[in-house]
Design an enzyme around this catalytic site. Structure first.
Site: not given
Ligand code: OAD
Length: 234
Positions: A86-88, A104
């Site tokens: 979920q980390n960008v 994401h």
């Protein structure tokens, strides 16, 4: 080789100096999520949003992958590993993980605000040219925006991620409060009987039963997990 699928959240990068979102003092306490990470926020004030992500990029360029990222990358010696994050940030890639699915979006990329997922409009920024300027245009002439999935927007990679999870032999969650859907729903795609591990220093509430909870930070939790999964092989 057995297939290991790992879902990571903000806690994975905490030891690299990144704030999580929902802990006390988390990012959404300092910058209201509605302003900087929602579709409405983008429409209301694109310059504010671009400034916010310029700041995060500056931080990412200075940051380094932590021991948790490195141990996860090292598991590729023993397993076929897919990281669903979920980390960008790009810390998994920089630690050496070879298959990373970003749910994401990606901080070091920008795109068109008219046609977000058009591959011709997605551009990778470099460490010496990472700031989007006010009014800067994407390749199709629309306003340039971060390649980030804002709240209120669809999550195009969720089906690919769900397929990965449903073929996992082992499933691991690291550093996610499991409060944001559809990512949190991926747990429900795990096949019955597949071992599930969760690494987090805080309690995480989930309706799924039979999870082995390693109540530790990502780096220490990954040490323990490596021992549990490969102890006999090393
Ligand atoms: P959260 O901030 O909701 O949860 C972070 C989790 O990490 C919590 O359960 C913490 O206890 C845990 N944690 C804190 N420090 C840790 C450490 N050193 N090691 C391991 N775990 C630690 O973050 P996410 O679940 O990732 O979306 O949030 C999901 C999404 O919400 C994000 O991708 C972001 C946010 O809004 C977008 O920006 C689109």
């Amino acid at each position: 080789m057995k297939k290991l699928v790992v879902l990571t959240g903000a806690g994975m990068s905490a030891e690299s100096g990144f704030s999580t979102f929902r802990d006390a003092g988390g990012l959404w306490e300092k910058y209201p999520v509605e302003q900087v990470a929602s579709h409405d926020g983008w429409l209301a004030d694109p310059e504010l949003v671009n400034r916010f992500y310029n700041g995060l990029r500056r931080q990412l360029i200075e940051a380094r992958p932590n021991r948790g990222h490195e141990l996860l990358a090292a598991l590729e010696q023993h397993f076929e590993v897919t990281v669903v994050t979920q980390n960008v940030d790009n810390l998994h890639e920089r630690a050496g993980s070879s298959r990373v699915i970003h749910l994401h979006g990606e901080l070091m990329k920008v795109t068109s605000s008219r046609d977000v997922d058009n591959p011709h409009c997605i551009e990778e920024l470099s460490a010496d040219n990472y700031e989007v300027q006010p009014g800067q245009k994407a390749k199709d002439g629309s306003l340039m925006r971060p390649y980030i999935v804002f709240f209120q927007e669809a999550v195009p990679m969720i089906e690919t991620a769900a397929r990965e999870v449903s073929s996992a032999d082992i499933f691991v969650v690291i550093g996610s409060s499991l409060q944001v859907y559809p990512a949190a729903g991926l747990l429900h795609y795990v096949r019955p009987g597949v071992p599930v591990y969760l690494i987090d220093p805080q309690p995480v509430s989930t309706s799924v039963e039979g999870i082995t909870f390693l109540r530790k930070k990502a780096s220490e939790g990954m040490e323990e997990l490596t021992q549990l999964l490969c102890g006999r092989q090393e």
